[in-house]
Design a protein around this motif. Structure first.
Motif, mmCIF file in Angstrom:
data_model
loop_
_atom_site.group_PDB
_atom_site.id
_atom_site.type_symbol
_atom_site.label_atom_id
_atom_site.label_comp_id
_atom_site.label_asym_id
_atom_site.label_seq_id
_atom_site.Cartn_x
_atom_site.Cartn_y
_atom_site.Cartn_z
ATOM 1 N N ASP A 379 0.857 -1.192 0.000
ATOM 2 C CA ASP A 379 0.000 0.000 0.000
ATOM 3 C C ASP A 379 0.900 1.253 0.000
ATOM 4 O O ASP A 379 1.825 1.374 0.794
ATOM 5 C CB ASP A 379 -0.884 0.006 1.247
ATOM 6 C CG ASP A 379 -1.676 1.292 1.326
ATOM 7 O OD1 ASP A 379 -2.398 1.609 0.358
ATOM 8 O OD2 ASP A 379 -1.519 2.030 2.346
ATOM 9 N N LEU A 380 0.591 2.158 -0.949
ATOM 10 C CA LEU A 380 1.448 3.345 -1.085
ATOM 11 C C LEU A 380 1.383 4.243 0.144
ATOM 12 O O LEU A 380 2.364 4.912 0.498
ATOM 13 C CB LEU A 380 1.047 4.137 -2.338
ATOM 14 C CG LEU A 380 1.474 3.498 -3.658
ATOM 15 C CD1 LEU A 380 0.960 4.322 -4.840
ATOM 16 C CD2 LEU A 380 2.990 3.394 -3.743
ATOM 17 N N GLY A 381 0.227 4.280 0.816
ATOM 18 C CA GLY A 381 0.096 5.071 2.049
ATOM 19 C C GLY A 381 1.102 4.599 3.073
ATOM 20 O O GLY A 381 1.769 5.396 3.735
ATOM 21 N N GLN A 382 1.234 3.290 3.152
ATOM 22 C CA GLN A 382 2.164 2.698 4.115
ATOM 23 C C GLN A 382 3.613 3.021 3.713
ATOM 24 O O GLN A 382 4.459 3.301 4.564
ATOM 25 C CB GLN A 382 1.944 1.195 4.138
ATOM 26 C CG GLN A 382 2.437 0.554 5.417
ATOM 27 C CD GLN A 382 2.351 -0.954 5.319
ATOM 28 O OE1 GLN A 382 1.600 -1.513 4.494
ATOM 29 N NE2 GLN A 382 3.106 -1.622 6.163
ATOM 30 N N VAL A 383 3.862 2.983 2.386
ATOM 31 C CA VAL A 383 5.206 3.316 1.895
ATOM 32 C C VAL A 383 5.611 4.716 2.364
ATOM 33 O O VAL A 383 6.672 4.934 2.953
ATOM 34 C CB VAL A 383 5.250 3.258 0.348
ATOM 35 C CG1 VAL A 383 6.571 3.834 -0.169
ATOM 36 C CG2 VAL A 383 5.059 1.841 -0.141
ATOM 37 N N PHE A 384 4.744 5.692 2.130
ATOM 38 C CA PHE A 384 5.066 7.077 2.511
ATOM 39 C C PHE A 384 5.149 7.245 4.014
ATOM 40 O O PHE A 384 5.958 8.021 4.523
ATOM 41 C CB PHE A 384 4.038 8.053 1.903
ATOM 42 C CG PHE A 384 4.481 8.599 0.555
ATOM 43 C CD1 PHE A 384 5.252 7.822 -0.297
ATOM 44 C CD2 PHE A 384 4.120 9.865 0.146
ATOM 45 C CE1 PHE A 384 5.652 8.307 -1.532
ATOM 46 C CE2 PHE A 384 4.533 10.381 -1.090
ATOM 47 C CZ PHE A 384 5.302 9.595 -1.933
ATOM 48 N N THR A 385 4.281 6.539 4.737
ATOM 49 C CA THR A 385 4.308 6.641 6.197
ATOM 50 C C THR A 385 5.674 6.194 6.721
ATOM 51 O O THR A 385 6.276 6.859 7.572
ATOM 52 C CB THR A 385 3.196 5.773 6.823
ATOM 53 O OG1 THR A 385 1.950 6.205 6.277
ATOM 54 C CG2 THR A 385 3.170 5.905 8.332
ATOM 55 N N GLU A 386 6.171 5.077 6.168
ATOM 56 C CA GLU A 386 7.473 4.578 6.621
ATOM 57 C C GLU A 386 8.618 5.484 6.157
ATOM 58 O O GLU A 386 9.540 5.793 6.919
ATOM 59 C CB GLU A 386 7.704 3.157 6.091
ATOM 60 C CG GLU A 386 6.966 2.127 6.900
ATOM 61 C CD GLU A 386 7.071 0.724 6.295
ATOM 62 O OE1 GLU A 386 8.070 0.444 5.588
ATOM 63 O OE2 GLU A 386 6.149 -0.068 6.518
ATOM 64 N N VAL A 387 8.525 5.882 4.877
ATOM 65 C CA VAL A 387 9.587 6.758 4.346
ATOM 66 C C VAL A 387 9.648 8.053 5.154
ATOM 67 O O VAL A 387 10.732 8.547 5.494
ATOM 68 C CB VAL A 387 9.341 7.049 2.853
ATOM 69 C CG1 VAL A 387 10.249 8.174 2.368
ATOM 70 C CG2 VAL A 387 9.559 5.808 2.017
ATOM 71 N N ASN A 388 8.473 8.580 5.498
ATOM 72 C CA ASN A 388 8.428 9.826 6.280
ATOM 73 C C ASN A 388 9.157 9.670 7.613
ATOM 74 O O ASN A 388 9.972 10.514 7.988
ATOM 75 C CB ASN A 388 6.980 10.232 6.508
ATOM 76 C CG ASN A 388 6.874 11.483 7.360
ATOM 77 O OD1 ASN A 388 7.432 12.519 7.021
ATOM 78 N ND2 ASN A 388 6.202 11.367 8.500
ATOM 79 N N ASP A 389 8.865 8.576 8.303
ATOM 80 C CA ASP A 389 9.516 8.372 9.600
ATOM 81 C C ASP A 389 11.025 8.250 9.447
ATOM 82 O O ASP A 389 11.797 8.817 10.239
ATOM 83 C CB ASP A 389 8.950 7.104 10.269
ATOM 84 C CG ASP A 389 7.540 7.355 10.798
ATOM 85 O OD1 ASP A 389 7.149 8.551 10.850
ATOM 86 O OD2 ASP A 389 6.837 6.394 11.128
ATOM 87 N N LEU A 390 11.453 7.524 8.404
ATOM 88 C CA LEU A 390 12.898 7.361 8.190
ATOM 89 C C LEU A 390 13.549 8.707 7.837
ATOM 90 O O LEU A 390 14.649 9.027 8.313
ATOM 91 C CB LEU A 390 13.159 6.352 7.068
ATOM 92 C CG LEU A 390 12.861 4.899 7.440
ATOM 93 C CD1 LEU A 390 12.871 4.006 6.221
ATOM 94 C CD2 LEU A 390 13.901 4.410 8.460
ATOM 95 N N LEU A 391 12.876 9.494 7.015
ATOM 96 C CA LEU A 391 13.435 10.801 6.625
ATOM 97 C C LEU A 391 13.528 11.733 7.825
ATOM 98 O O LEU A 391 14.479 12.504 7.965
ATOM 99 C CB LEU A 391 12.574 11.447 5.535
ATOM 100 C CG LEU A 391 12.758 10.893 4.125
ATOM 101 C CD1 LEU A 391 11.753 11.518 3.169
ATOM 102 C CD2 LEU A 391 14.179 11.135 3.624
ATOM 103 N N CYS A 392 12.507 11.656 8.720
ATOM 104 C CA CYS A 392 12.524 12.519 9.900
ATOM 105 C C CYS A 392 13.755 12.238 10.750
ATOM 106 O O CYS A 392 14.351 13.158 11.320
ATOM 107 C CB CYS A 392 11.263 12.306 10.741
ATOM 108 S SG CYS A 392 9.828 13.135 10.032
ATOM 109 N N GLU A 393 14.163 10.992 10.806
ATOM 110 C CA GLU A 393 15.348 10.634 11.602
ATOM 111 C C GLU A 393 16.603 11.285 11.026
ATOM 112 O O GLU A 393 17.501 11.667 11.752
ATOM 113 C CB GLU A 393 15.544 9.106 11.575
ATOM 114 C CG GLU A 393 14.675 8.366 12.531
ATOM 115 C CD GLU A 393 14.831 6.858 12.332
ATOM 116 O OE1 GLU A 393 15.890 6.415 11.849
ATOM 117 O OE2 GLU A 393 13.863 6.148 12.648
ATOM 118 N N ALA A 394 16.641 11.383 9.704
ATOM 119 C CA ALA A 394 17.875 11.842 9.051
ATOM 120 C C ALA A 394 17.819 13.331 8.718
ATOM 121 O O ALA A 394 18.584 13.810 7.908
ATOM 122 C CB ALA A 394 18.101 11.032 7.773
#
Lengths: 543, 98
Positions: A379-394
């Motif tokens: 699910d693309l929503g899930q993709v962005f949700t995860e990518v967002n969290d990873l980007l926030c860390e970096a």
């Protein structure tokens, strides 16, 4: 080039001129003074002669001599007196006369001959001799024919008598009445000769003194000013020719005045300029290196975006084309497209806030994360949700990414998508036109941890097209600060709607360029167009 | 762009006049950075804001994050165009707009 005069020559010329001027002025003043003095001496002497004779002569005897013309003892006594003066002084004529209205009558006239004279040179007048006045002689005589007469010498340049100075004094009788005049004529050749002699001596002395003074001053100026200045000139010339040549400034200038100060400042400046230039060279080299590296970075970035078209020559179902024009060497925009599996094509369009290297680095992370997380069936929503969290860390620099991702099922035409704060895409429906497709956007990526994204879905038919872009398109600005905008974009899209993606994007870029004109490009301009040409045949059907 | 700043105790009002884009955003960022100390309520007045770019959004996001830790941030007088930008970018979800 203007001809340059050497300082030394200029100084020499001015001093010579000064010397000549000085000599002229001094000689003029000196000769004037000298003549004055000599004239005064001459006057005093002449009047001393006339006055002593006038005082000696008994005025009461004059009438008798005038009447009778007889010479007695007293007459000879006076004549001897006059003669003795004539013989022992510069006196040429020494005489006593009585002035009348029409002429003058001589009483005495010294007639003793000097050793080198002849009778006719003296030509003395006898007692009772009448003579006409010389020109102006009568007026001059009557001017002194009184008590306390003015003592002014008469100068005449007569051809017969030469240059003559005359002085007259009245003789008084016992009643104090003027009865006769004592006259003295003195030749003045000696005066002129004396003056010439004197002047020659004085001039030689002056010339010598002035020359010595000028030479002294010249050598002083040369040593203290010209030479130090020439040293500074040589130093600066060699500095201009070759900055590395330190020999030039090793000379010493110790005049102890402003010139030394000037040279010290020059040395200081030399050091500063050298430091500055070496720093500048270092900075320039560094800048060139960074520029070269940025070029490499731009190349790397460009090569990260798929740029070989046609991208999927073996997929007749789809046609795709994308372009990016960065505003700086490296940009923050990116697009991407890739096959998720055999039947699913993913497209990504994103814009990192900010520009340059930081944005480009963040873009690389974002692009990689999105591609990594887009796995089949996810699910693309899930993709962005995860990518967002990873980007926030970096994300230490508070950057964020607006991103749009869509996945097209080539078999069914189902198009799933997710939007993180990105522009809405234009959808072209076959037999219709391009329309902006309103999608409820989620928050931008990397903005805030824990954001949830939801995917949307729509169906595409063969012949439909998707146009996606970044805000560099709609916010392209012309010189009047007008934005290109959605309306212009919609118009041009519908003008070229029948073209292939490869035709549509250049047409839009051209339209943007015409709108912007001379204004500079502020933002990256990135576009992607996907055409869904035909449904993919299902594999089980193919078998 | 000009920034009009009024400080009222721990309440800071900032009115932005003009364009908030790549060239002017650093100016607002600097102004905010030096004013954050001890502020519990930050009000941004967008009545005279003409244009907002992604660089401007970044500054707003940073400000929102800072104020989340020490108080609240309110944006007022948002016009239609700016509001659309907030909607499209999803900022409307994290900002307090009056």
């Amino acid at each position: 080039m203007k001809k340059r005069r050497k300082l030394q020559n200029t100084v020499l010329c001015s001093f010579s001129l000064l010397a000549v001027l000085l000599i002229l002025i001094i000689s003029f003043v000196v000769s004037d003074q000298y003549i004055h003095k000599e004239m005064e001496n001459c006057r005093k002497t002449a009047f001393a002669y006339t006055k002593s004779a006038a005082e000696l002569i008994d005025g009461d005897t004059i009438a008798h001599y005038l009447e009778t013309g007889e010479k007695d003892d007293y007459y000879y006594e006076i004549l001897d007196f006059l003669n003795s003066f004539r013989l022992n002084t510069d006196i040429q004529y020494y005489y006593v006369f009585v002035p009348f209205e029409d002429d003058l009558v001589y009483i005495w006239d010294a007639d003793a001959l000097k050793p080198d004279e002849k009778e006719e040179d003296v030509d003395a007048c006898e007692l009772g001799y009448h003579e006409e006045y010389m020109e102006g002689g009568k007026e001059a005589t009557y001017a002194i024919y009184k008590q306390d007469p003015p003592e002014e010498i008469e100068l005449a340049n007569d051809e017969k008598y030469g240059f003559i100075a005359s002085a007259y004094s009245p003789v008084f009788d016992s009643n104090g009445e003027p009865v006769a005049v004592v006259g003295v004529d003195m030749y003045m050749p000696d005066l002129q000769a004396n003056m010439r002699e004197f002047l020659v001596v004085v001039m030689v002395a002056i010339v010598l003194v002035v020359l010595v003074a000028v030479l002294l001053i010249f050598f002083f100026v040369k040593k203290r000013i010209v030479t130090p200045i020439n040293k500074i000139r040589d130093a600066s010339r060699s500095m201009v020719e070759n900055l590395e040549n330190e020999e030039a400034i090793k000379v010493t200038v110790d005049t102890g005045n402003e010139i030394e100060e000037l040279f010290d400042s020059f040395k200081q400046m030399y050091g500063d300029v050298k430091d500055y230039i070496s720093k500048l060279s270092a900075v320039t080299a560094e800048k060139e290196r960074i520029g070269a590296e940025l070029d490499v970075a731009a190349h790397i970035q460009a090569s990260m975006l798929p740029c070989i078209f046609p991208a999927f020559p073996k997929r007749p179902e789809i046609d795709i084309y994308a372009t990016m024009n960065p505003a700086k060497e490296v940009g923050g925009d990116f697009y991407d497209f890739f096959m998720v599996d055999e039947t699913h094509l993913a497209i990504v369009m994103a814009d990192v806030s900010g520009k340059g290297v930081p944005a480009a680095l963040f873009m690389v992370i974002g692009k990689t994360l999105i591609k990594d997380h887009t796995t089949p069936g996810r699910d693309l929503g899930q993709v962005f949700t995860e990518v967002n969290d990873l980007l926030c860390e970096a994300n230490s620099e508070e950057m964020f990414i607006t991103a749009f991702e869509g996945v097209l099922d080539l078999e069914t035409g189902e198009f799933n998508f997710v939007n993180a704060g990105h522009e809405m895409p234009f959808i072209y429906k076959a037999n219709g036109g391009f329309e902006p497709y309103k999608i409820r956007a989620g928050f931008v990526l990397a903005g805030m941890e824990g954001m949830k994204y939801r995917a949307g879905s729509m169906m595409l038919e063969p012949g439909d097209k998707i146009f996606q872009y970044t805000d560099g398109v709609t916010e392209a600005t012309n010189i009047n600060n007008e934005l290109y905008g959605m309306d212009r974009l919609g118009e041009i899209l519908n003008k070229v709607k029948l073209g292939t993606p490869h035709e549509i994007l250049p047409a839009i870029k051209k339209d943007i360029d015409e709108f912007v004109g001379e204004a500079p490009q502020f933002d990256d301009i990135t576009m992607l167009c996907l055409e869904y040409k035909a449904k993919m045949e299902r594999e089980e059907n193919a078998q | 762009m000009t920034i009009e700043k009024t400080l009222n105790g721990s309440e800071l009002n900032i009115a932005i006049v003009g364009r908030l884009d790549t060239t002017t955003a650093p100016q607002l960022e600097a102004t905010l950075k030096e004013s954050f100390d001890g502020i519990t309520k930050l009000t941004l007045d967008f009545a005279a804001l003409e244009y907002l770019s992604s660089a401007g959004l970044r500054v707003l996001l940073a400000a929102q994050k800072t104020m989340n830790k020490q108080g609240e941030m309110i944006i007022k007088n948002v016009n239609e165009t700016i509001n659309e930008i907030f909607e499209v970018t999803g900022f409307i979800d994290i900002l307090t707009i009056e």
